[in-house]
Scaffold this active site. Sequence first.
Site, PDB file in Angstrom:
ATOM      1  CB  SER A 264      -0.852  -0.027   1.265  1.00 39.99           C
ATOM      2  OG  SER A 264      -1.431   1.231   1.490  1.00 39.99           O
TER       3      SER A 264
ATOM      4  CE1 TYR B 129      -3.904  -2.768   5.649  1.00 45.20           C
ATOM      5  CE2 TYR B 129      -3.385  -0.449   5.254  1.00 45.20           C
ATOM      6  CZ  TYR B 129      -3.703  -1.706   4.774  1.00 45.20           C
ATOM      7  OH  TYR B 129      -3.808  -1.898   3.418  1.00 45.20           O
TER       8      TYR B 129
ATOM      9  CE  LYS C 225      -1.527  -4.375   3.331  1.00 46.53           C
ATOM     10  NZ  LYS C 225      -1.905  -5.673   2.759  1.00 46.53           N
TER      11      LYS C 225
ATOM     12  CG  ASN D 260     -13.199   3.100   8.224  1.00 47.31           C
ATOM     13  OD1 ASN D 260     -13.677   3.682   9.203  1.00 47.31           O
ATOM     14  ND2 ASN D 260     -12.994   1.780   8.191  1.00 47.31           N
TER      15      ASN D 260
HETATM   16  P1  NAD Z   1     -11.139  -6.814   1.215  1.00 42.38           P
HETATM   17  O1  NAD Z   1     -11.329  -6.831   2.692  1.00 42.38           O
HETATM   18  O2  NAD Z   1     -12.314  -6.531   0.356  1.00 42.38           O
HETATM   19  O3  NAD Z   1     -10.494  -8.189   0.739  1.00 42.38           O
HETATM   20  C1  NAD Z   1      -9.631  -8.948   1.556  1.00 42.38           C
HETATM   21  C2  NAD Z   1     -10.101 -10.387   1.516  1.00 42.38           C
HETATM   22  O4  NAD Z   1      -9.230 -11.181   2.325  1.00 42.38           O
HETATM   23  C3  NAD Z   1     -11.521 -10.572   2.070  1.00 42.38           C
HETATM   24  O5  NAD Z   1     -12.280 -11.353   1.163  1.00 42.38           O
HETATM   25  C4  NAD Z   1     -11.312 -11.319   3.387  1.00 42.38           C
HETATM   26  O6  NAD Z   1     -12.383 -12.171   3.682  1.00 42.38           O
HETATM   27  C5  NAD Z   1     -10.014 -12.071   3.097  1.00 42.38           C
HETATM   28  N1  NAD Z   1      -9.216 -12.409   4.287  1.00 42.38           N
HETATM   29  C6  NAD Z   1      -8.813 -11.607   5.285  1.00 42.38           C
HETATM   30  N2  NAD Z   1      -8.107 -12.283   6.194  1.00 42.38           N
HETATM   31  C7  NAD Z   1      -8.033 -13.562   5.756  1.00 42.38           C
HETATM   32  C8  NAD Z   1      -7.432 -14.757   6.261  1.00 42.38           C
HETATM   33  N3  NAD Z   1      -6.788 -14.758   7.432  1.00 42.38           N
HETATM   34  N4  NAD Z   1      -7.535 -15.893   5.548  1.00 42.38           N
HETATM   35  C9  NAD Z   1      -8.227 -15.901   4.367  1.00 42.38           C
HETATM   36  N5  NAD Z   1      -8.815 -14.819   3.853  1.00 42.38           N
HETATM   37  C10 NAD Z   1      -8.723 -13.662   4.539  1.00 42.38           C
HETATM   38  O7  NAD Z   1      -9.960  -5.759   0.915  1.00 42.38           O
HETATM   39  P2  NAD Z   1      -9.424  -5.195  -0.470  1.00 42.38           P
HETATM   40  O8  NAD Z   1      -9.742  -3.751  -0.504  1.00 42.38           O
HETATM   41  O9  NAD Z   1      -9.834  -6.050  -1.582  1.00 42.38           O
HETATM   42  O10 NAD Z   1      -7.858  -5.307  -0.213  1.00 42.38           O
HETATM   43  C11 NAD Z   1      -7.098  -6.402  -0.673  1.00 42.38           C
HETATM   44  C12 NAD Z   1      -5.654  -6.206  -0.231  1.00 42.38           C
HETATM   45  O11 NAD Z   1      -5.167  -4.972  -0.738  1.00 42.38           O
HETATM   46  C13 NAD Z   1      -5.478  -6.144   1.285  1.00 42.38           C
HETATM   47  O12 NAD Z   1      -4.285  -6.810   1.627  1.00 42.38           O
HETATM   48  C14 NAD Z   1      -5.348  -4.657   1.552  1.00 42.38           C
HETATM   49  O13 NAD Z   1      -4.596  -4.398   2.711  1.00 42.38           O
HETATM   50  C15 NAD Z   1      -4.621  -4.189   0.308  1.00 42.38           C
HETATM   51  N6  NAD Z   1      -4.841  -2.762   0.027  1.00 42.38           N
HETATM   52  C16 NAD Z   1      -6.115  -2.287  -0.059  1.00 42.38           C
HETATM   53  C17 NAD Z   1      -6.316  -0.920  -0.286  1.00 42.38           C
HETATM   54  C18 NAD Z   1      -7.714  -0.360  -0.334  1.00 42.38           C
HETATM   55  O14 NAD Z   1      -7.863   0.854  -0.143  1.00 42.38           O
HETATM   56  N7  NAD Z   1      -8.751  -1.138  -0.594  1.00 42.38           N
HETATM   57  C19 NAD Z   1      -5.226  -0.061  -0.451  1.00 42.38           C
HETATM   58  C20 NAD Z   1      -3.946  -0.599  -0.396  1.00 42.38           C
HETATM   59  C21 NAD Z   1      -3.765  -1.954  -0.152  1.00 42.38           C
HETATM   60  N1  UFG Z   2     -12.126  11.661   3.721  1.00 36.91           N
HETATM   61  C1  UFG Z   2     -13.094  12.565   4.104  1.00 36.91           C
HETATM   62  N2  UFG Z   2     -14.255  12.083   4.639  1.00 36.91           N
HETATM   63  C2  UFG Z   2     -14.495  10.756   4.786  1.00 36.91           C
HETATM   64  C3  UFG Z   2     -13.500   9.830   4.381  1.00 36.91           C
HETATM   65  C4  UFG Z   2     -12.326  10.330   3.855  1.00 36.91           C
HETATM   66  O1  UFG Z   2     -12.907  13.777   3.987  1.00 36.91           O
HETATM   67  O2  UFG Z   2     -15.570  10.386   5.290  1.00 36.91           O
HETATM   68  C5  UFG Z   2     -10.877  12.179   3.114  1.00 36.91           C
HETATM   69  C6  UFG Z   2      -9.630  11.822   3.901  1.00 36.91           C
HETATM   70  O3  UFG Z   2      -9.373  12.778   4.885  1.00 36.91           O
HETATM   71  C7  UFG Z   2      -8.569  11.787   2.790  1.00 36.91           C
HETATM   72  C8  UFG Z   2      -9.356  11.297   1.570  1.00 36.91           C
HETATM   73  O4  UFG Z   2     -10.723  11.548   1.851  1.00 36.91           O
HETATM   74  O5  UFG Z   2      -8.118  13.087   2.521  1.00 36.91           O
HETATM   75  C9  UFG Z   2      -9.169   9.806   1.303  1.00 36.91           C
HETATM   76  O6  UFG Z   2      -9.470   9.070   2.488  1.00 36.91           O
HETATM   77  P1  UFG Z   2      -9.638   7.484   2.469  1.00 36.91           P
HETATM   78  O7  UFG Z   2      -9.974   7.071   3.867  1.00 36.91           O
HETATM   79  O8  UFG Z   2     -10.554   7.078   1.389  1.00 36.91           O
HETATM   80  O9  UFG Z   2      -8.194   6.975   2.040  1.00 36.91           O
HETATM   81  P2  UFG Z   2      -6.770   7.169   2.722  1.00 36.91           P
HETATM   82  O10 UFG Z   2      -5.896   7.813   1.691  1.00 36.91           O
HETATM   83  O11 UFG Z   2      -6.874   7.803   4.030  1.00 36.91           O
HETATM   84  O12 UFG Z   2      -6.314   5.661   2.960  1.00 36.91           O
HETATM   85  C10 UFG Z   2      -6.563   4.637   2.005  1.00 36.91           C
HETATM   86  C11 UFG Z   2      -6.709   3.313   2.741  1.00 36.91           C
HETATM   87  C12 UFG Z   2      -5.398   2.959   3.377  1.00 36.91           C
HETATM   88  C13 UFG Z   2      -4.347   2.900   2.316  1.00 36.91           C
HETATM   89  C14 UFG Z   2      -4.258   4.219   1.604  1.00 36.91           C
HETATM   90  C15 UFG Z   2      -3.260   4.186   0.489  1.00 36.91           C
HETATM   91  O13 UFG Z   2      -7.712   3.401   3.737  1.00 36.91           O
HETATM   92  O14 UFG Z   2      -5.498   1.689   3.971  1.00 36.91           O
HETATM   93  O15 UFG Z   2      -5.529   4.572   1.077  1.00 36.91           O
HETATM   94  O16 UFG Z   2      -3.523   3.129  -0.343  1.00 36.91           O
HETATM   95  F1  UFG Z   2      -3.161   2.611   2.876  1.00 36.91           F
END
Ligand code: NAD
Ligand code: UFG
Length: 347
Positions: free
Chosen positions: A134, A158, A162, A207
């Site tokens: 991430s 978190y 990573k 969130n």
């Molecule tokens: P998500 O929660 O939709 O998908 C994660 C999946 O992993 C889910 O289906 C969950 O059931 C499964 N899982 C969790 N723990 C497990 C375990 N112990 N065993 C088996 N399955 C398990 O999340 P996502 O948004 O699709 O994210 C996927 C990956 O990308 C994650 O590792 C997350 O940290 C990373 N990531 C996500 C974002 C984002 O903003 N969505 C940003 C950067 C990185």
């Molecule tokens: N924001 C608001 N109101 C809300 C939610 C978010 O103003 O209700 C703002 C935040 O302050 C930020 C922007 O929108 O400026 C984006 O916020 P997000 O929560 O959507 O995303 P972040 O960049 O904070 O974090 C996300 C994931 C992290 C990940 C990161 C980079 O939540 O896990 O992107 O990939 F690490």
Amino acid sequence: MSPSTTHHPLSTILVTGGAGYIGSHTVILLIEAGYDVVVFDNFCNSSRESIKRVEKIVGKPISVIEGDIRNRNDLRLAFNTYAVDTVIHFAGLKAVGESVEQPLRYYDNNVYGTVALCEVMQEAGCKSIIFSSSATVYGDPATTPITEDFPTSATNPYGRSKLFIEEILRDLYISDHDWKVVLLRYFNPVGAHPSGTIGEDPNGIPNNLMPFITQTAVGKLSCLSVFGDDYDTHDGTGVRDYIHVMDLAAGHVKALEKLPLFHEVMTINLGTGTGYSVLDMVKAFEKASGKEVPYCIAPRRAGDIAKCYADPSYAKKVLDWKASKDIEEMCEDSWRWQSNNPNGYTA
Ligand code: NAD
Ligand code: UFG
């Protein structure tokens, strides 16, 4: 294998977390590219319904193992049943605030789970992994755009999970150069499959910005709180690199194609290179959906940074990949998913 079976010459990919948001979209593109896919998920943050819908989109059944990455026997079942040669590892917990309250749960699930996965991969002789890292590993970057050689840091468990996993995978490569490791650092995934049948379905109050916006537009939430309007950005609100989840998924397919060519651990940003503010996103969404998104300015959220966007040129160079979908498409596709499925996967 008998010549009459329809086994594709491309390899079998185990997709941990394949029922989740990014995983489900990636599974579609993998199958469309001709790979055999096995989803491994414990459904702690997803549902079987997403798999059913992916099956509809691709027009064939998907192999699924319900299991936990922390459970070596669950993993062994996967490797003993299928000739897996690469793992795309999405499984993990991802809520920043929750990780501050429950650090042990996050380290257990994300870090220990990845260690168990790699051990069983090693046992099975499968030594190729593409990992979901991430942009959070850049902490509060001194400048933007962010290149892969920027210093890393974390401000919550978190993010630290990573960073730890990245280091563990680098150590594994140092110990045995047969490993192929790609660390993909995602910026902010949004959007959904253009069919509008799969998308992001967060538990409880979202969130993240985009699901909060779409749930406000559909009438589930009354008002968006914009967290801070006094950042050093063009309109004072936080700037991020939003990337369409289908582009992100395509980046994984590219990484898989290029994997055999890599002779070191590859650390690669997946972003668009363009930063949009919270208010830019609200305006773009209103235009794409024709819906108003009521908002009010609220205090800054603890731990947030002003600006975060990628320099995506390394991904272009080594993966021959770049994002192709603009903010309008991101908003349209997010809205199609949300408006067709106001309650996500729950009927
Ligand atoms: P998500 O929660 O939709 O998908 C994660 C999946 O992993 C889910 O289906 C969950 O059931 C499964 N899982 C969790 N723990 C497990 C375990 N112990 N065993 C088996 N399955 C398990 O999340 P996502 O948004 O699709 O994210 C996927 C990956 O990308 C994650 O590792 C997350 O940290 C990373 N990531 C996500 C974002 C984002 O903003 N969505 C940003 C950067 C990185
Ligand atoms: N924001 C608001 N109101 C809300 C939610 C978010 O103003 O209700 C703002 C935040 O302050 C930020 C922007 O929108 O400026 C984006 O916020 P997000 O929560 O959507 O995303 P972040 O960049 O904070 O974090 C996300 C994931 C992290 C990940 C990161 C980079 O939540 O896990 O992107 O990939 F690490």
